[in-house]
Design a protein around this motif. Structure first.
Motif, PDB file in Angstrom:
ATOM      1  N   SER A 342    -119.341 -15.854 -16.693  1.00 18.71           N
ATOM      2  CA  SER A 342    -119.412 -17.036 -15.834  1.00 18.71           C
ATOM      3  C   SER A 342    -118.196 -17.149 -14.914  1.00 18.71           C
ATOM      4  O   SER A 342    -118.320 -17.614 -13.777  1.00 18.71           O
ATOM      5  N   ARG A 345    -118.777 -14.867 -11.984  1.00 19.16           N
ATOM      6  CA  ARG A 345    -119.783 -15.407 -11.058  1.00 19.16           C
ATOM      7  C   ARG A 345    -119.351 -16.731 -10.439  1.00 19.16           C
ATOM      8  O   ARG A 345    -120.079 -17.312  -9.659  1.00 19.16           O
ATOM      9  N   GLU A 347    -119.087 -19.611 -12.042  1.00 21.39           N
ATOM     10  CA  GLU A 347    -120.096 -20.559 -12.527  1.00 21.39           C
ATOM     11  C   GLU A 347    -119.690 -21.190 -13.865  1.00 21.39           C
ATOM     12  O   GLU A 347    -120.537 -21.511 -14.686  1.00 21.39           O
ATOM     13  N   ASP A 433    -121.160  -8.245 -12.847  1.00 21.83           N
ATOM     14  CA  ASP A 433    -120.661  -9.565 -12.468  1.00 21.83           C
ATOM     15  C   ASP A 433    -119.143  -9.583 -12.340  1.00 21.83           C
ATOM     16  O   ASP A 433    -118.521 -10.642 -12.360  1.00 21.83           O
ATOM     17  N   ARG A 435    -115.396  -9.622 -10.923  1.00 30.62           N
ATOM     18  CA  ARG A 435    -114.700 -10.175  -9.753  1.00 30.62           C
ATOM     19  C   ARG A 435    -113.199 -10.035  -9.959  1.00 30.62           C
ATOM     20  O   ARG A 435    -112.676 -10.367 -11.017  1.00 30.62           O
ATOM     21  N   LEU A 505    -130.044 -16.138 -13.742  1.00 33.09           N
ATOM     22  CA  LEU A 505    -128.913 -15.225 -13.538  1.00 33.09           C
ATOM     23  C   LEU A 505    -129.389 -13.782 -13.586  1.00 33.09           C
ATOM     24  O   LEU A 505    -128.980 -12.941 -12.775  1.00 33.09           O
ATOM     25  N   ARG A 509    -129.316 -10.984 -10.568  1.00 29.54           N
ATOM     26  CA  ARG A 509    -128.615  -9.705 -10.726  1.00 29.54           C
ATOM     27  C   ARG A 509    -129.536  -8.541 -10.340  1.00 29.54           C
ATOM     28  O   ARG A 509    -129.109  -7.592  -9.664  1.00 29.54           O
ATOM     29  N   VAL A 520    -121.855 -11.742  -6.142  1.00 35.95           N
ATOM     30  CA  VAL A 520    -121.774 -11.867  -7.597  1.00 35.95           C
ATOM     31  C   VAL A 520    -122.268 -13.229  -8.059  1.00 35.95           C
ATOM     32  O   VAL A 520    -122.933 -13.338  -9.090  1.00 35.95           O
ATOM     33  N   ASN A 521    -121.967 -14.277  -7.297  1.00 30.61           N
ATOM     34  CA  ASN A 521    -122.438 -15.622  -7.619  1.00 30.61           C
ATOM     35  C   ASN A 521    -123.966 -15.669  -7.567  1.00 30.61           C
ATOM     36  O   ASN A 521    -124.584 -15.100  -6.667  1.00 30.61           O
ATOM     37  N   THR A 522    -124.592 -16.326  -8.534  1.00 29.61           N
ATOM     38  CA  THR A 522    -126.055 -16.316  -8.635  1.00 29.61           C
ATOM     39  C   THR A 522    -126.721 -16.923  -7.413  1.00 29.61           C
ATOM     40  O   THR A 522    -127.670 -16.357  -6.854  1.00 29.61           O
ATOM     41  N   ARG A 525    -126.464 -14.659  -4.555  1.00 31.70           N
ATOM     42  CA  ARG A 525    -127.372 -13.521  -4.712  1.00 31.70           C
ATOM     43  C   ARG A 525    -128.797 -13.881  -4.292  1.00 31.70           C
ATOM     44  O   ARG A 525    -129.471 -13.107  -3.600  1.00 31.70           O
TER      45      ARG A 525
END
Length: 607
Positions: A342, A345, A347, A433, A435, A505, A509, A520-522, A525
């Motif tokens: 998380s 992402r 999140e 995911d 970062r 999620l 991906r 990378v963030n849902t 994406r």
């Protein structure tokens, strides 16, 4: 069983949104409704069939299925269905079958549409788009491109300090961007002029290149105001250049930020940046639950709130890295600390453990790992002290497996892609995911792009990743459309993480993998997948709206728990929601399950 208009009107009084109508309006609507009776196993409508009415269940149960006959939802008394088809030209994208002796109330399309025009409650109930967010200006929501000064005032590296000072004086600014063409080389400020020219009695003809800050930290135009605020607080700087595709497009200063009100997360980031120990940071991060509650109560959307919460974890990680280097000395070779899960992402909510790893330069020697093991332990222990508990699966840099040179990481990804067994699928899902958080970001740039390219071209790997993404399913079942948990601790609740947001999620991906998308963030994406044609625009819009509703419901559940003095969790009782929210949550899960079914049968372009 014959139903009179009066009986139908009385029934509608117990069903939202019809309960909001005046008695005369409800009676008039009831007069337009036609009761329909079905025996067990009867088809109500089939896939692709044109619908001419909205259906409300008066008695019995109805199974909604996709085009492969896989169950999407099981509806019971007072549930309605068919509205999505009516709003899209009347063609059914699902099928419906009676499970027992069933009586439906059929409201003709024309009356359904007229009801939405005349009733605000009906419009809200059947509208599947997210509620508009407050328009009040806020650093948390304003994009950087609406805050920055453009064009940015610039000078060249060859210009003298005196020339730079004159430009700043005439324009009444406190900094200049130093450029060659459109490429940013550095930044020079009033502080540089006073501290490096006047204080040291240097020649006014000294080139700017000798006093500027080279390669300053930058942000893209898509960043939000809080990103600037947090960066300034953490790095103790007053100017952030904005760069897009390698070109300078503007600059944001502290003065620019005074036009909007700073959110409390900025204060927390600033306090963390000043901390001298993990224990000091823990006193600050203890305020995160209260911050989450306040941000959610202010009406901010889930993606903004979780971004702000994640910024705090990022700041804590970078501060711990700095404290670790101060304790252990400079690293023997360059390294990069990355977050996954998380945090990767962006999140994070009120319930977050830590997931991280280290990429080390290939010049490292075996004995160098003594340093990096100590650094990893220092940071992971510090994060645990701050409330980011150790990962239950040991996906942390303190484990030797996740603290390796770049060439080993390349071999990891190559092996996972070439041999996608169960473990490889799980690890690849986590590592896609990643970062960068602190260190030498160049260690990851090429690895990320090359891995994404190789993975997207491997059809077998993609197929395995698709299969893996379908292991988490939305909680649709018998209880008013929900399949609740049966264990004693969480009985009659649904897991808003593993059965709520995780299925989305996983979809995001896979869409990113199919499209070779670097996001990378849902939410990013899903937006990128729709823009790239991996998803149809309508399918992408539906999934985004469903994700927003699910994620917002999860966040609001945690905020309510915090307000009540409870520890936040992911287990929500559907019965605690009003009929309106419960119905919309069910519909959101149906959208997710439909998109899963489409992906599983090779129809990611579901319209």
């Amino acid at each position: 069983m014959a139903l009179s208009t009066e009986m139908i009107a009385d029934f509608l009084q117990s069903v939202h949104p019809y309960d909001s109508l005046e008695r005369a309006e409800r009676h008039a609507l009831a007069a337009r409704i036609t009761p329909q009776t079905y025996a067990p196993g009867d088809d109500i409508y089939e896939l692709g069939q044109g619908l001419e009415a909205l259906f409300i269940i008066y008695r019995g149960e109805v199974a909604i299925r996709d085009e492969t006959s896989a169950p999407l939802s099981q509806l019971s008394k007072r549930n309605s269905f068919g509205e999505r088809a009516l709003m899209r030209g009347g063609v059914a994208a699902t099928s419906a079958r009676a499970l027992g002796d069933t009586v439906l109330l059929a409201l003709p399309t024309a009356d359904f549409m007229a009801l939405q025009k005349s009733s605000a409650a009906a419009r809200r109930f059947f509208d599947r788009t997210p509620a508009p967010q407050p328009a009040k200006p806020s650093l948390a929501t304003q994009r950087v491109d609406s805050l920055m000064s453009t064009p940015a005032l610039c000078c060249t590296p060859e210009d003298s300090a005196q020339q730079a000072a004159r430009i700043m004086r005439d324009a009444r600014v406190s900094a200049l961007c130093v450029t060659e063409g459109e490429t940013l080389q550095g930044i020079v400020t009033n502080r540089d002029l006073s501290g490096k020219i006047l204080a040291e009695a240097r020649d006014f003809a000294t080139p700017v290149s000798q006093i500027m800050t080279p390669a300053p930290v930058t942000l893209p135009p898509s960043a939000i105001g809080s990103d600037v605020l947090h960066l300034m607080m953490e790095r103790r700087i007053g100017h952030v250049p904005i760069v897009a595709a390698g070109k300078l497009v503007g600059i944001v200063t502290q003065t620019d930020l005074t036009r909007v009100q700073a959110v409390n997360s900025g204060e927390i980031v600033a306090e963390i940046a000043r901390a001298n120990s993990a224990e000091q940071m823990a006193l600050v991060t203890a305020r995160i639950p209260q911050l989450l509650m306040q941000l959610t109560a202010s009406g901010l959307s889930h993606n903004v709130v979780t971004r702000l919460i994640t910024d705090i974890a990022d700041a804590a990680t970078r501060c711990l890295l700095a404290l670790g280097e101060a304790k252990l000395g400079p690293p023997p070779v360059p390294y990069l600390w990355l977050a996954c899960g998380s945090q990767g992402r962006q999140e994070q909510t009120g319930v977050s453990d830590q997931d991280n790893c280290l990429i080390l330069h290939d010049d490292m020697r075996p004995e160098d790992d003594v340093y990096f093991e100590a650094l990893a332990n220092f940071v992971c222990d510090g994060l645990n002290t701050c409330g980011y508990v150790y990962c239950p699966g040991d996906m942390m840099a303190r484990e030797a497996r996740w603290r390796q040179p770049l060439q080993v990481w390349r071999s990891y990804f190559e092996t996972w892609i070439a041999t996608p067994d169960k473990e490889a699928q799980m690890l690849a899902s986590v590592m896609f995911d990643l970062r960068a958080i602190g260190g030498d970001a160049s260690l990851f740039a090429d690895l990320q792009s090359s891995t994404l390219e190789n993975a997207s071209k491997n059809s077998i790997f993609v197929s395995h990743m698709i299969a893996n993404s379908l292991t988490h399913t939305p909680p649709l079942g018998l209880f008013r459309g929900f399949a609740t948990l049966r264990d004693r601790e969480h009985k009659n609740r649904i897991d808003m993480k593993h059965n709520g947001v995780v299925p989305v999620l996983d979809l995001g991906r896979v869409y990113a993998l199919q499209g070779g998308l670097a996001q990378v963030n849902t939410r990013a994406r899903l937006e990128a997948a729709a823009a790239a044609g991996v998803l149809s625009r309508s399918g992408g819009a539906d999934l985004l709206a469903a994700y927003d509703f699910i994620a917002q419901t999860r966040l609001e559940h945690q905020a309510k728990q915090i307000k009540a003095g409870q520890a936040p969790d992911n287990f929500l009782a559907p019965s605690s929601l009003p009929d309106f929210e419960r119905s919309h949550l069910r519909d959101a899960f149906v959208v997710v399950k439909t998109m899963q079914s489409a992906l599983g049968h090779g129809r990611g372009m579901l319209g």
